[in-house]
Design a protein around this motif. Structure first.
Motif, mmCIF file in Angstrom:
data_model
loop_
_atom_site.group_PDB
_atom_site.id
_atom_site.type_symbol
_atom_site.label_atom_id
_atom_site.label_comp_id
_atom_site.label_asym_id
_atom_site.label_seq_id
_atom_site.Cartn_x
_atom_site.Cartn_y
_atom_site.Cartn_z
ATOM 1 N N ASN A 67 0.457 -1.098 0.617
ATOM 2 C CA ASN A 67 0.092 0.303 -0.285
ATOM 3 C C ASN A 67 1.191 1.261 0.031
ATOM 4 O OD1 ASN A 67 -1.962 -1.925 0.462
ATOM 5 N ND2 ASN A 67 -2.304 -1.524 2.756
ATOM 6 N N THR A 68 2.121 0.995 -0.333
ATOM 7 C CA THR A 68 3.059 2.199 -0.211
ATOM 8 C C THR A 68 3.769 3.019 -1.509
ATOM 9 O OG1 THR A 68 5.077 0.794 0.918
ATOM 10 C CG2 THR A 68 3.679 2.012 1.836
ATOM 11 N N PRO A 69 4.404 3.574 -1.863
ATOM 12 C CA PRO A 69 5.124 3.728 -3.207
ATOM 13 C C PRO A 69 6.341 2.674 -3.176
ATOM 14 C CG PRO A 69 5.060 6.106 -1.894
ATOM 15 C CD PRO A 69 4.473 4.772 -0.531
ATOM 16 N N GLY A 70 6.434 1.993 -1.926
ATOM 17 C CA GLY A 70 7.867 0.670 -2.144
ATOM 18 C C GLY A 70 7.888 -0.370 -2.223
ATOM 19 N N LYS A 71 6.389 -0.611 -3.249
ATOM 20 C CA LYS A 71 6.109 -1.872 -3.793
ATOM 21 C C LYS A 71 6.678 -2.117 -4.171
ATOM 22 C CE LYS A 71 2.230 -3.977 -5.391
ATOM 23 N NZ LYS A 71 0.786 -3.668 -6.434
ATOM 24 N N LYS A 72 7.808 -1.767 -5.581
ATOM 25 C CA LYS A 72 7.995 -2.313 -6.815
ATOM 26 C C LYS A 72 10.017 -2.666 -6.407
ATOM 27 C CE LYS A 72 6.398 -0.403 -10.731
ATOM 28 N NZ LYS A 72 6.562 0.751 -11.892
ATOM 29 N N GLY A 125 13.804 -6.427 -4.857
ATOM 30 C CA GLY A 125 14.622 -6.105 -3.965
ATOM 31 C C GLY A 125 14.728 -8.165 -3.564
ATOM 32 N N LYS A 126 13.114 -8.308 -2.727
ATOM 33 C CA LYS A 126 13.051 -9.623 -2.130
ATOM 34 C C LYS A 126 13.261 -10.087 -3.865
ATOM 35 C CE LYS A 126 9.761 -12.563 -0.227
ATOM 36 N NZ LYS A 126 8.017 -11.621 -0.435
ATOM 37 N N GLY A 127 12.831 -10.427 -5.003
ATOM 38 C CA GLY A 127 13.388 -11.384 -6.479
ATOM 39 C C GLY A 127 15.120 -11.464 -6.231
ATOM 40 N N VAL A 128 15.789 -9.749 -6.342
ATOM 41 C CA VAL A 128 16.905 -10.335 -6.905
ATOM 42 C C VAL A 128 17.561 -11.322 -5.266
ATOM 43 C CG1 VAL A 128 19.524 -9.202 -6.480
ATOM 44 C CG2 VAL A 128 17.386 -7.911 -7.928
ATOM 45 N N ILE A 129 17.400 -10.792 -4.361
ATOM 46 C CA ILE A 129 17.800 -12.146 -3.154
ATOM 47 C C ILE A 129 17.793 -13.260 -3.156
ATOM 48 C CG2 ILE A 129 17.794 -11.797 -0.848
ATOM 49 C CD1 ILE A 129 16.723 -9.079 -0.330
ATOM 50 N N VAL A 130 15.707 -13.379 -3.252
ATOM 51 C CA VAL A 130 15.436 -15.436 -3.728
ATOM 52 C C VAL A 130 16.869 -15.025 -4.923
ATOM 53 C CG1 VAL A 130 14.163 -16.848 -4.164
ATOM 54 C CG2 VAL A 130 13.385 -14.793 -2.783
ATOM 55 N N VAL A 131 17.065 -14.751 -6.596
ATOM 56 C CA VAL A 131 17.875 -15.679 -7.386
ATOM 57 C C VAL A 131 18.854 -15.989 -6.992
ATOM 58 C CG1 VAL A 131 18.389 -14.442 -9.469
ATOM 59 C CG2 VAL A 131 16.617 -14.400 -8.909
ATOM 60 N N PHE A 186 15.147 -3.198 6.564
ATOM 61 C CA PHE A 186 14.615 -1.811 5.519
ATOM 62 C C PHE A 186 13.147 -1.543 5.215
ATOM 63 C CE2 PHE A 186 16.392 0.675 2.510
ATOM 64 C CZ PHE A 186 17.775 1.468 2.775
ATOM 65 N N ILE A 187 13.210 -1.838 4.059
ATOM 66 C CA ILE A 187 11.885 -1.316 4.095
ATOM 67 C C ILE A 187 10.776 -1.105 4.077
ATOM 68 C CG2 ILE A 187 10.147 -2.382 1.743
ATOM 69 C CD1 ILE A 187 12.879 -1.175 0.729
ATOM 70 N N GLN A 188 10.406 -1.722 5.514
ATOM 71 C CA GLN A 188 9.266 -1.144 6.426
ATOM 72 C C GLN A 188 9.814 0.095 6.715
ATOM 73 O OE1 GLN A 188 8.076 -4.506 9.416
ATOM 74 N NE2 GLN A 188 7.454 -5.291 7.741
ATOM 75 N N TRP A 189 11.148 0.385 7.724
ATOM 76 C CA TRP A 189 11.646 1.771 8.294
ATOM 77 C C TRP A 189 11.529 2.445 7.297
ATOM 78 C CZ3 TRP A 189 16.285 4.575 6.764
ATOM 79 C CH2 TRP A 189 16.242 5.140 7.735
ATOM 80 N N LYS A 190 11.566 2.416 5.671
ATOM 81 C CA LYS A 190 11.907 3.618 5.061
ATOM 82 C C LYS A 190 10.291 3.361 4.301
ATOM 83 C CE LYS A 190 14.116 5.081 1.245
ATOM 84 N NZ LYS A 190 14.539 6.962 2.098
ATOM 85 N N TYR A 191 9.444 2.682 4.179
ATOM 86 C CA TYR A 191 8.494 3.217 3.393
ATOM 87 C C TYR A 191 6.750 3.982 4.202
ATOM 88 C CZ TYR A 191 10.818 3.134 -0.476
ATOM 89 O OH TYR A 191 11.835 3.165 -2.102
ATOM 90 N N ILE A 192 7.069 2.464 5.430
ATOM 91 C CA ILE A 192 6.171 3.043 6.984
ATOM 92 C C ILE A 192 6.482 2.999 7.654
ATOM 93 C CG2 ILE A 192 4.609 1.269 7.674
ATOM 94 C CD1 ILE A 192 4.943 -0.738 5.670
ATOM 95 N N ARG A 193 6.610 4.914 7.843
ATOM 96 C CA ARG A 193 7.109 5.425 8.834
ATOM 97 C C ARG A 193 6.839 5.265 10.355
ATOM 98 N NH1 ARG A 193 12.188 7.300 7.507
ATOM 99 N NH2 ARG A 193 12.069 7.907 5.794
ATOM 100 N N ASP A 194 5.397 4.485 10.199
ATOM 101 C CA ASP A 194 4.672 4.180 12.021
ATOM 102 C C ASP A 194 5.241 3.240 12.224
ATOM 103 O OD1 ASP A 194 2.958 7.011 11.917
ATOM 104 O OD2 ASP A 194 1.351 5.501 10.813
ATOM 105 N N SER A 195 5.885 2.025 11.712
ATOM 106 C CA SER A 195 6.467 0.592 12.436
ATOM 107 C C SER A 195 7.980 0.884 12.577
ATOM 108 C CB SER A 195 6.735 -0.105 10.690
ATOM 109 O OG SER A 195 8.051 0.250 9.960
ATOM 110 N N LYS A 196 8.501 -0.063 13.730
ATOM 111 C CA LYS A 196 9.504 0.406 14.115
ATOM 112 C C LYS A 196 9.741 -0.327 14.559
ATOM 113 C CE LYS A 196 8.656 4.285 16.470
ATOM 114 N NZ LYS A 196 9.102 5.467 15.951
#
Length: 94
Positions: free
Chosen positions: A34-39, A44-50, A84-94
């Motif tokens: 639901n954030t701009p960090g979706k892509k 990133g997840k795809g690259v790590i898995v590959v 890191f992605i949650q920290w960057k794009y979801i500011r309310d998460s800790k």
């Protein structure tokens, strides 16, 4: 068999604890989709898995201890990236 039962009990405990703490503290769970960090998250997840799938045949030839470290490293990097992605794009998460 006992180890599997222990893991299931620990997993249920932590899931229950998370739900209880979210309810007590009034924290709503947000999704990264639901954030701009979706892509960024999906790429990133795809690259790590590959990368780790490409290293998996080599890791299989190693002994059991090295194989454990391979999986620990994989999960640490994947979960660290997610945090890191949650920290960057979801500011309310800790």
């Amino acid at each position: 068999m006992d180890f599997i039962i222990f893991l299931i009990i620990v997993l249920v405990f932590f899931i229950s604890l998370e739900k209880l703490l979210r309810k007590r503290l009034g924290i709503q769970k947000q999704k990264i989709s639901n954030t701009p960090g979706k892509k960024v998250y999906h790429w990133g997840k795809g690259v790590i898995v590959v990368v780790f799938l490409c290293c998996l045949p080599y890791a299989i030839t190693l002994n059991d201890l090295m194989m454990r470290w391979f999986w620990i490293g994989y999960l640490s990097i994947l979960l660290g990236f997610e945090a890191f992605i949650q920290w960057k794009y979801i500011r309310d998460s800790k």
